[in-house]
Design a protein around this motif. Structure first.
Motif: not given
Length: 515
Positions: A222-233, A248-257, A282-289
């Motif tokens: 029920q918690g959340r982990v936020f990961l860099n959507g462009a992060g190599e690891y 545990v929900a995974c939220v991806r964030y980053g710059d989709a410019c 659709a699938e996406s690398a980011f949830d917040v971008f």
């Protein structure tokens, strides 16, 4: 913290030498100069001095409980008795502080957000703090209190009515973030990236990723982990920490410019809700971008903040057609550099997960100011602009700072004062050389290299074609100041960056105060 003296004795398993007359203790310090009235003082032996020897000074400053790691002297007993201060003896001062922090964490009802990463964790922590504090009573790590003692102290300093607690978590080896999390017990965790810092101890980036993933492991269902959507690891961390398996929900964030929201995604305007668009699933690398990213003439980013709502982990809010919603808000930062767009997106993701609207998040981000010593801009008396980014450095953050220097509108020279970087292990030579190359690529006009390892920065710059006359090599901050004072011009802009042990904050003070 708020504990009675008897509770402190019980929690720390201390031997009570002298009872305190205070009904409640509402703070703690291990530096006698920082003691406030009604606080506890913890005396601990250090590398140069023994904190126990300052017990009398702490009592006279207002301490009402003294936790010592040796038996008190007759003078210390007398001073304590005269002031109504209790004396307790514990075998380990740090362990006592950690025990108190763990006990205080059980009292707090705040949502705890842990923040770690090789680069950007302090900036991300500050942005998260500023976003959350706009709507909630928020407490966060101060300064560099992010280690095995500092992070628990952050918990201990949180007020009882705190609603959000942001804990920065540093480490230099495996198991340390896990220890911090045992005290902080985070509900959410944000991991900025996995870089090359700490290779000296951990030997590989995969091991660094495992160490950072200890935060992800600490976040429960029920918690959340936020990961860099462009992060190599990021994928490695998600799988290694078994986020999906553990619920545990995974939220991806980053710059989709410059990129579409997702390949094949159809985006259409939503005429019923201003500022909102809708997309087919659709699938996406980011949830917040971020999209439409640009820099103003001061190097500050402007962008459109996008959020795919609801974020992972929330109940799906879908229309009758099964369409997911993306909300948008214009955002600009006072922080400089494109790399801070990603940091801002991470902070936005946390704010949204805590129930804020995207407009509230964007406004808070726009009002956030840089931390002292981290891309802080100050003006020398001669007129030159100085970027004080001397707090710490890695190859990744140094290259980002050079990009920021390039983006800054400047009619004079771009001057980079770059010093040694530590804890890079086998990647040290390559890391320093690559920063020299980056200085040339980012249009640095005058490169001043400070320290022994920085000779490789100079070597990398020469290999990239920089003229030897544009490169200066000095041994320490004092020599760098002398050189700058002799040659700095009013229209120049200066970047100062190195690992903290180099003390290049003295360069900033020297040219600001004397130029």
């Amino acid at each position: 913290m708020e504990f009675t003296p008897s509770q402190i004795a019980q929690i720390t398993r201390a031997s009570v030498i002298l009872d305190s007359t205070a009904p409640m203790v509402r703070g703690l310090a291990w530096d006698s100069r920082k003691i406030e009235q009604g606080w506890a003082y913890v005396g601990m032996p250090g590398e140069r001095v023994d904190g126990n020897d300052f017990t009398c000074a702490a009592i006279q400053a207002g301490a009402t409980v003294a936790l010592m790691t040796r038996q008190p002297s007759s003078q210390e007993r007398e001073v304590a008795s005269d002031h109504g201060c209790g004396i307790m003896v514990v075998p380990d001062g740090e362990a006592a502080i950690v025990a108190l922090a763990s006990a205080w964490r059980s009292v707090l009802s705040a949502t705890v957000i842990g923040v770690t990463g090789s680069v950007g964790k302090t900036t991300s922590k500050a942005l998260i703090r500023d976003v959350l504090s706009s709507q909630f009573r928020t407490s966060a790590t101060v300064g560099n209190y992010n280690n095995l003692l500092g992070a628990p102290y952050t918990v201990l300093c949180a007020p009882a009515d705190c609603e959000m607690l942001v804990v920065e978590m540093g480490m230099d080896n495996l198991g340390q973030i896990e220890q911090i999390c045992q005290v902080a017990r985070p509900h959410m965790g944000l991991i900025t990236n996995v870089g090359t810092s700490h290779l000296e101890y951990l030997k590989s980036r995969e091991n660094i990723a495992r160490a950072k993933a200890e935060l992800a492991w600490a976040v429960g269902p029920q918690g959340r982990v936020f990961l860099n959507g462009a992060g190599e690891y990021s994928d490695f961390i998600r799988e290694y920490a078994q986020l999906d398996k553990r619920g545990v929900a995974c939220v991806r964030y980053g710059d989709a410019c410059g990129a579409q929201v997702a390949a094949g995604t159809q985006v259409v305007a939503d005429a019923q809700v201003p500022g909102r668009i809708q997309e087919a699933p659709a699938e996406s690398a980011f949830d917040v971008f971020a999209t439409q990213v640009s820099l103003d003439d001061q190097g500050c980013p402007h962008f459109v903040l996008n959020a795919r709502l609801p974020l992972p982990g929330a109940d799906a809010l879908q229309s009758a057609k099964g369409e997911l919603t993306i909300e948008q808000a214009a955002c600009h930062l006072s922080l400089k550099g494109l790399h801070n767009v990603t940091n801002a997106c991470g902070a936005a993701a946390v704010g949204l997960a805590c129930g804020m609207s995207i407009q509230q998040v964007a406004q808070a981000l726009s009002q956030s100011q840089p931390e002292s010593g981290r891309q802080e801009i100050v003006r020398a008396s001669c007129g030159a602009a100085v970027f004080n980014d001397a707090y710490n450095a890695s190859p990744e953050s140094m290259k980002a700072a050079l990009a920021m220097l390039e983006a800054y509108n400047c009619s004079g020279r771009r001057v980079a004062v770059l010093g040694d970087m530590g804890e890079l292990g086998s990647s040290s030579d390559q890391g320093h050389e690559s920063c020299g190359a980056a200085a040339v690529q980012r249009g640095v006009d005058w490169l001043i290299c400070v320290g022994q390892r920085s000779r490789l920065i100079a070597q990398g710059a020469r290999a990239q074609g920089m003229s030897p006359q544009a490169i200066s090599q000095v041994e320490d901050a004092h020599q760098a100041v002398e050189l700058l004072l002799a040659q700095l011009e009013p229209e120049d802009v200066v970047l100062v960056k190195a690992s903290h042990f180099m003390g290049l904050d003295r360069v900033v003070r020297g040219i600001v105060q004397s130029c």
